[in-house]
Design a protein around this motif. Structure first.
Motif, PDB file in Angstrom:
ATOM      1  N   VAL A 179       0.844  -1.186   0.000  1.00  0.00           N
ATOM      2  CA  VAL A 179       0.000   0.000   0.000  1.00  0.00           C
ATOM      3  C   VAL A 179       0.885   1.243   0.000  1.00  0.00           C
ATOM      4  O   VAL A 179       1.865   1.307   0.740  1.00  0.00           O
ATOM      5  N   ILE A 180       0.556   2.195  -0.855  1.00  0.00           N
ATOM      6  CA  ILE A 180       1.324   3.444  -0.895  1.00  0.00           C
ATOM      7  C   ILE A 180       0.349   4.603  -0.704  1.00  0.00           C
ATOM      8  O   ILE A 180      -0.778   4.586  -1.215  1.00  0.00           O
ATOM      9  N   ASN A 181       0.788   5.607   0.037  1.00  0.00           N
ATOM     10  CA  ASN A 181      -0.003   6.815   0.246  1.00  0.00           C
ATOM     11  C   ASN A 181      -0.372   7.408  -1.112  1.00  0.00           C
ATOM     12  O   ASN A 181       0.490   7.658  -1.947  1.00  0.00           O
ATOM     13  N   THR A 182      -1.676   7.629  -1.330  1.00  0.00           N
ATOM     14  CA  THR A 182      -2.147   8.018  -2.660  1.00  0.00           C
ATOM     15  C   THR A 182      -1.504   9.313  -3.153  1.00  0.00           C
ATOM     16  O   THR A 182      -1.112   9.418  -4.314  1.00  0.00           O
ATOM     17  N   GLU A 183      -1.390  10.288  -2.275  1.00  0.00           N
ATOM     18  CA  GLU A 183      -0.801  11.572  -2.699  1.00  0.00           C
ATOM     19  C   GLU A 183       0.657  11.405  -3.088  1.00  0.00           C
ATOM     20  O   GLU A 183       1.114  11.934  -4.100  1.00  0.00           O
ATOM     21  N   THR A 184       1.383  10.655  -2.261  1.00  0.00           N
ATOM     22  CA  THR A 184       2.788  10.393  -2.571  1.00  0.00           C
ATOM     23  C   THR A 184       2.892   9.691  -3.914  1.00  0.00           C
ATOM     24  O   THR A 184       3.752   9.996  -4.742  1.00  0.00           O
ATOM     25  N   LEU A 185       1.991   8.764  -4.140  1.00  0.00           N
ATOM     26  CA  LEU A 185       2.007   7.994  -5.387  1.00  0.00           C
ATOM     27  C   LEU A 185       1.725   8.896  -6.584  1.00  0.00           C
ATOM     28  O   LEU A 185       2.384   8.796  -7.622  1.00  0.00           O
ATOM     29  N   LYS A 186       0.759   9.795  -6.415  1.00  0.00           N
ATOM     30  CA  LYS A 186       0.382  10.689  -7.513  1.00  0.00           C
ATOM     31  C   LYS A 186       1.587  11.536  -7.932  1.00  0.00           C
ATOM     32  O   LYS A 186       1.843  11.728  -9.109  1.00  0.00           O
ATOM     33  N   ASP A 187       2.309  12.032  -6.934  1.00  0.00           N
ATOM     34  CA  ASP A 187       3.451  12.890  -7.256  1.00  0.00           C
ATOM     35  C   ASP A 187       4.695  12.096  -7.614  1.00  0.00           C
ATOM     36  O   ASP A 187       5.635  12.640  -8.180  1.00  0.00           O
ATOM     37  N   ASN A 188       4.738  10.827  -7.231  1.00  0.00           N
ATOM     38  CA  ASN A 188       5.952  10.033  -7.457  1.00  0.00           C
ATOM     39  C   ASN A 188       5.627   8.652  -7.999  1.00  0.00           C
ATOM     40  O   ASN A 188       5.868   7.652  -7.333  1.00  0.00           O
ATOM     41  N   PRO A 189       5.084   8.558  -9.206  1.00  0.00           N
ATOM     42  CA  PRO A 189       4.765   7.223  -9.733  1.00  0.00           C
ATOM     43  C   PRO A 189       6.002   6.341  -9.875  1.00  0.00           C
ATOM     44  O   PRO A 189       5.887   5.110  -9.916  1.00  0.00           O
ATOM     45  N   LYS A 190       7.174   6.993  -9.916  1.00  0.00           N
ATOM     46  CA  LYS A 190       8.431   6.236 -10.012  1.00  0.00           C
ATOM     47  C   LYS A 190       8.553   5.220  -8.875  1.00  0.00           C
ATOM     48  O   LYS A 190       9.095   4.128  -9.073  1.00  0.00           O
ATOM     49  N   LEU A 191       8.089   5.607  -7.691  1.00  0.00           N
ATOM     50  CA  LEU A 191       8.204   4.729  -6.530  1.00  0.00           C
ATOM     51  C   LEU A 191       7.492   3.404  -6.790  1.00  0.00           C
ATOM     52  O   LEU A 191       8.044   2.328  -6.576  1.00  0.00           O
ATOM     53  N   ALA A 192       6.255   3.512  -7.285  1.00  0.00           N
ATOM     54  CA  ALA A 192       5.479   2.298  -7.544  1.00  0.00           C
ATOM     55  C   ALA A 192       6.111   1.483  -8.663  1.00  0.00           C
ATOM     56  O   ALA A 192       6.149   0.250  -8.603  1.00  0.00           O
TER      57      ALA A 192
END
Lengths: 356, 274
Positions: A222-235
């Protein structure tokens, strides 16, 4: 005295500043260092392997970021720390994702559904052989966890409800020793405790397990949605690393499996038998199929109803639809204005198509 | 020049200074909570005062959906029962073991090193053994408190008995007292208030063992509730429960102090305000 007040007020201002700084770090932004927390569990050991063997680093480098996987000893503490904003991502089950971060207002996205429990969670009875015998007994379990959910589903299957039994909240760390106590006659727990008890006690009968409700207890990243939105690289980096390890496991790479077995405190045979009761998605295409299947919203509906009935959907939840969920293909459940848990197939799809 | 160390606060100032730390903590809390809540109105870490009052209302004044009981009262009653029973048994055992240990040299020689060593065993580390010996029911929870608290009290009792001036014991003997009458007439009256004092000090330890016992396996209790809702980080329930436990502990301590002063007025002489 004046001096005293002056210095006190300075101190107050300074502390307030520090606190506001530390809370603002919660706000999403483009960044290049990430922390993901994990705990020991059969389906999550691949993450440990990926971290220790530099696979995570390799993928992180590809996307020009840094990722740290941090092992937390207590499962709930790990999720709580994630919900409080200390981690960008965390490994947890579908039910905990709904009742802890989502019910706490933290918008989260399940990026990889790595496996589901297919016998890893079970109900044990002492000396009795059928589930119906559970009537009137005290059942030791981690209350309000997936064990509790499993028990509720099991009771449903024999036309009973929680009123017919008494639940005794017991810490997961104490299950094995609790079994030897005379007062303990029924228990719901998960692996490795479950197999530890059945292997060493002839009076332990497994009367129900999660293979009867396949796909309802899901282990996911699970990844924090906001963090994911700004950093799709992480996913992208995490998904890449995950399926690289999955490929190794599918091949049956003994070295990798032994590493995971030892890290989870068992041996190769023990780890393999735990894997047998875990439905791992070794192929990204299977993970996509699972994420897109119509069963997922059905399962989450059941989980949400269970959580509401037990008062763990958060304050002021008037019904089970209070927390909105979003599924691949535009499907939703519950209040779309309060969407706090999202399931996405974007990244597993990329992995399946080899686009990572 | 008047030195700072010689300035005494007035009554009003004493009250204000005493309250000041509480006010500062409350202000800090409110500011931090407000900051987190503006960012995420559902944040659970530092709830607002409104969600505290809602939680208190739900726990203490509304019957539970599942059982129809008032959870807060049930939790308090069962915790206090366990605590009271555990402390009472510990105190009785401390008298029965500690006084002979301090009074009879033969017993002391035989048992004192064992008691000293036994008191060092951390009960939490041998929990699996305790499960098997005492089971997992009510008895186990009381037993954990007793095992945790008794050795401390026994050692204190032994110490207090051996501190009784030898002159007193010799005088009692010249007056014809037997070992038994001396225990009953000289030793016991002197060490009893000291036992109450020791109980006051070990109350904190007793609470720790109570909460730990309830965390391990329970169906109700203050510690049980905290460990249960910790699962979904309901700080709005946890913090009022912590405040309530603190208040109960304070109240116990205060009542024991008053009781000691009432029962043993001679003991209080020169000890006011401790």
């Amino acid at each position: 005295m004046k001096h005293f007040f002056k210095s006190t007020s300075k101190f107050l201002v300074a502390t307030t500043l520090i606190m506001s700084l530390s809370t603002s770090s919660l706000m999403a932004e483009v960044k290049d260092k990430f922390q993901v927390s994990w705990t020991i569990y059969v389906g999550w050991m691949p993450w440990d392997y990926a971290q220790q063997k530099g696979i995570v680093d390799k993928w992180a480098k590809k996307y020009d970021i840094e990722i740290d996987l941090i092992q937390v000893n207590d499962y709930i503490e790990s999720i709580n720390q994630y919900s409080a904003g200390k981690f960008d991502g965390c490994l947890m089950t579908n039910m905990d994702a709904l009742t802890i971060p989502a019910a706490g207002g933290v918008d989260s996205t399940a990026v990889i559904m790595g496996d589901f429990s297919n016998g890893n969670d079970g109900i044990l009875l002492k000396d009795k052989k059928s589930l119906a015998d559970i009537k009137g007994q005290k059942v030791n379990l981690v209350e309000l966890s997936v064990s509790h959910y499993l028990l509720a589903r099991a009771l449903e299957s024999v036309n009973m409800s929680e009123k017919d039994i008494t639940v005794v909240n017991t810490s997961d760390a104490d299950m094995v020793s609790a079994w030897s106590s005379d007062e303990v006659t029924a228990m719901t727990t998960w692996n490795p405790q479950l197999s530890e008890i059945t292997a060493n006690n002839t009076n332990a009968n497994l009367v129900y397990d999660s293979s009867k409700i396949p796909g309802e207890i899901i282990d996911m990243l699970v990844i924090n949605t906001e963090t994911l939105k700004d950093n799709p690289k992480l996913a992208k980096a995490l998904t890449g690393a995950w399926f690289e390890v999955m490929a190794l496991m599918k091949k049956g790479d003994e070295k990798a499996l032994t590493f995971m077995a030892e890290a989870s405190g068992t041996d190769l045979a023990g780890y393999k038998s735990q894997l047998d009761s875990t439905m791992m998605f070794y192929d990204a295409s299977d993970a996509v199929k699972f994420a897109d299947s119509p069963d997922l919203p059905e399962t989450m509906k059941k989980v949400s109803e269970f959580s509401f009935d037990h008062g763990i959907l958060g304050e002021g939840a008037p019904n089970a639809e209070f927390i909105g969920m979003e599924f691949p293909g535009g499907k939703t459940f519950g209040d779309t204005k309060n969407t706090k848990l999202r399931f996405t197939d974007t990244y597993v799809k990329m992995a399946a198509e080899g686009k990572l | 020049m008047k030195r700072f160390m010689n300035l005494r606060p007035s009554r009003g100032a004493t009250l204000f200074l005493g309250l000041l730390p509480f006010i500062i903590v409350a202000v800090f809390y409110l500011v931090a909570s407000d900051m987190r809540l503006t960012e995420n109105p559902n944040d659970k870490l530092l709830p607002s005062m409104a969600s505290f009052s809602e939680a208190i209302d739900r726990m203490a004044f509304t019957p539970s959906k599942r059982t129809g009981e008032i959870l807060f009262i049930g939790d308090t009653v069962s915790s206090l029962e366990r605590l009271g029973l555990g402390v009472l048994i510990s105190a009785v055992l401390a008298m029965l073991i500690g006084i002979p240990l301090g009074f009879i040299p033969f017993l002391r020689a035989g048992l004192s090193p064992f008691v000293a060593a036994f008191s060092m065993v951390p009960p939490m580390a041998v929990l699996p053994i305790l499960f098997i010996v005492f089971g997992m029911g009510e008895l186990a929870k009381v037993a954990l408190i007793v095992i945790g608290v008794t050795p401390l009290l026994v050692r204190d009792m032994q110490q207090r008995v051996s501190e009784i001036p030898v002159e007193q014991l010799i005088k009692a003997q010249t007056l014809g007292g037997s070992s038994w009458t001396i225990v009953m007439r000289v030793v016991l009256p002197q060490v009893f208030p000291r036992l109450l004092d020791a109980v006051r000090i070990t109350l904190g330890t007793a609470w720790i063992f109570l909460i730990s016992a309830e965390a391990i396996a329970a169906t109700e209790g203050l510690g049980y509730r905290i460990f249960l809702v910790r699962r979904y980080m309901s700080m709005d329930v946890i913090l009022p429960y912590v405040a309530w436990i603190t208040f109960l502990a304070f109240l116990f301590d205060f009542m024991l102090k008053k009781l000691t002063y009432k029962l043993f007025p001679w003991y209080t002489a020169g000890k006011e305000g401790s």
